[in-house]
Design a protein around this motif. Structure first.
Motif, PDB file in Angstrom:
ATOM      1  N   ASN A   2       0.932  -1.221  -0.005  1.00 56.58           N
ATOM      2  CA  ASN A   2      -0.053  -0.027  -0.054  1.00 56.58           C
ATOM      3  C   ASN A   2       0.813   1.105   0.132  1.00 56.58           C
ATOM      4  O   ASN A   2       2.021   1.279   0.150  1.00 56.58           O
ATOM      5  CB  ASN A   2      -0.910   0.158   1.067  1.00 56.58           C
ATOM      6  N   SER A   3      -0.106   2.405  -0.258  1.00 57.39           N
ATOM      7  CA  SER A   3       0.990   3.674  -0.352  1.00 57.39           C
ATOM      8  C   SER A   3       1.827   3.967   0.935  1.00 57.39           C
ATOM      9  O   SER A   3       2.751   4.741   0.686  1.00 57.39           O
ATOM     10  CB  SER A   3      -0.128   4.718  -0.658  1.00 57.39           C
ATOM     11  N   LYS A   4       1.269   3.599   2.016  1.00 59.83           N
ATOM     12  CA  LYS A   4       1.916   3.930   3.274  1.00 59.83           C
ATOM     13  C   LYS A   4       3.196   3.152   3.433  1.00 59.83           C
ATOM     14  O   LYS A   4       4.319   3.663   3.906  1.00 59.83           O
ATOM     15  CB  LYS A   4       1.223   3.976   4.628  1.00 59.83           C
ATOM     16  N   VAL A   6       4.887   2.186   0.823  1.00 57.70           N
ATOM     17  CA  VAL A   6       5.999   2.510  -0.284  1.00 57.70           C
ATOM     18  C   VAL A   6       6.458   3.850   0.283  1.00 57.70           C
ATOM     19  O   VAL A   6       7.611   3.839   0.125  1.00 57.70           O
ATOM     20  CB  VAL A   6       4.828   2.811  -1.621  1.00 57.70           C
ATOM     21  N   ARG A  28      -3.965  13.375   1.319  1.00 63.57           N
ATOM     22  CA  ARG A  28      -5.147  12.821   0.931  1.00 63.57           C
ATOM     23  C   ARG A  28      -6.372  13.692   1.334  1.00 63.57           C
ATOM     24  O   ARG A  28      -7.146  13.927   0.695  1.00 63.57           O
ATOM     25  CB  ARG A  28      -5.572  11.465   1.675  1.00 63.57           C
ATOM     26  N   ALA A  34      -1.821  13.658  -5.064  1.00 64.38           N
ATOM     27  CA  ALA A  34      -1.195  12.437  -4.586  1.00 64.38           C
ATOM     28  C   ALA A  34      -1.605  12.078  -3.231  1.00 64.38           C
ATOM     29  O   ALA A  34      -2.239  13.045  -2.458  1.00 64.38           O
ATOM     30  CB  ALA A  34       0.179  12.609  -4.609  1.00 64.38           C
ATOM     31  N   ASP A  35      -1.350  11.042  -2.919  1.00 64.43           N
ATOM     32  CA  ASP A  35      -1.798  10.699  -1.649  1.00 64.43           C
ATOM     33  C   ASP A  35      -0.868  11.136  -0.558  1.00 64.43           C
ATOM     34  O   ASP A  35      -1.172  11.326   0.593  1.00 64.43           O
ATOM     35  CB  ASP A  35      -2.041   9.143  -1.300  1.00 64.43           C
ATOM     36  N   TYR A  36       0.377  10.903  -0.957  1.00 60.41           N
ATOM     37  CA  TYR A  36       1.692  11.469  -0.189  1.00 60.41           C
ATOM     38  C   TYR A  36       2.531  12.188  -0.884  1.00 60.41           C
ATOM     39  O   TYR A  36       2.746  12.045  -1.994  1.00 60.41           O
ATOM     40  CB  TYR A  36       2.373  10.166   0.390  1.00 60.41           C
ATOM     41  N   LEU A  64       6.287  -0.134  -9.330  1.00 59.27           N
ATOM     42  CA  LEU A  64       5.512   0.960  -9.288  1.00 59.27           C
ATOM     43  C   LEU A  64       5.454   1.927 -10.469  1.00 59.27           C
ATOM     44  O   LEU A  64       6.511   1.757 -11.151  1.00 59.27           O
ATOM     45  CB  LEU A  64       5.833   1.890  -8.031  1.00 59.27           C
ATOM     46  N   ASP A  84       0.454   7.630  -6.833  1.00 60.92           N
ATOM     47  CA  ASP A  84      -0.063   8.097  -5.192  1.00 60.92           C
ATOM     48  C   ASP A  84       0.986   8.523  -4.385  1.00 60.92           C
ATOM     49  O   ASP A  84       0.706   9.364  -3.456  1.00 60.92           O
ATOM     50  CB  ASP A  84      -0.547   6.698  -4.602  1.00 60.92           C
ATOM     51  N   VAL A  85       2.356   8.450  -4.810  1.00 59.75           N
ATOM     52  CA  VAL A  85       3.221   9.098  -3.996  1.00 59.75           C
ATOM     53  C   VAL A  85       4.093  10.003  -4.898  1.00 59.75           C
ATOM     54  O   VAL A  85       4.492   9.394  -5.932  1.00 59.75           O
ATOM     55  CB  VAL A  85       4.278   8.240  -3.475  1.00 59.75           C
TER      56      VAL A  85
END
Length: 123
Positions: A2-4, A6, A28, A34-36, A64, A84-85
């Protein structure tokens, strides 16, 4: 992955290249980009490029998507967009100038367990 997970792996990758003041922001709730965000800096252009190259290599290993990488030739502010990052690797002088942490001050900081996370840096 998941993104966290990553973001933590990428932070460790930056730390392995002696990146300074590694900061992760949870975007978010404040941005659709992006998420992060992962933000760090190097002391010179070669180090900034080495950090970005290392992120790209680890990204290959983690399978990725690489949406884009910008600023590599100049080595002053390299943006690595992994969907996402988004990683922002700055030259230390440019990091002070742009100060993304203040710009995105509403974003929650993510606790990182790397040597150079949150080291003293006058922003």
């Amino acid at each position: 992955m998941n993104s966290k997970e990553v973001i933590h792996q990428l932070a460790q990758t930056c730390d392995d290249k002696q990146a300074k003041n590694i900061t992760a922001l949870d975007m978010r709730d404040v941005s659709l980009v992006a998420d992060y965000f992962l933000i760090c800096h190097g002391n010179n252009e070669r180090q900034v490029q080495a950090i970005a190259r290392s992120i790209k290599d680890v990204r290959d290993d983690m399978d990725l998507p690489l949406k884009r990488m910008e600023g590599f030739e100049q080595g002053r502010w390299i943006l690595v967009d992994l969907d996402d990052v988004v990683c922002h690797i700055f030259h230390k002088d440019d990091r002070l100038h742009y100060n993304l942490e203040r710009l995105w001050g509403d974003a929650e900081r993510i606790e990182l367990s790397v040597n150079n996370a949150g080291d003293s840096y006058d922003l």
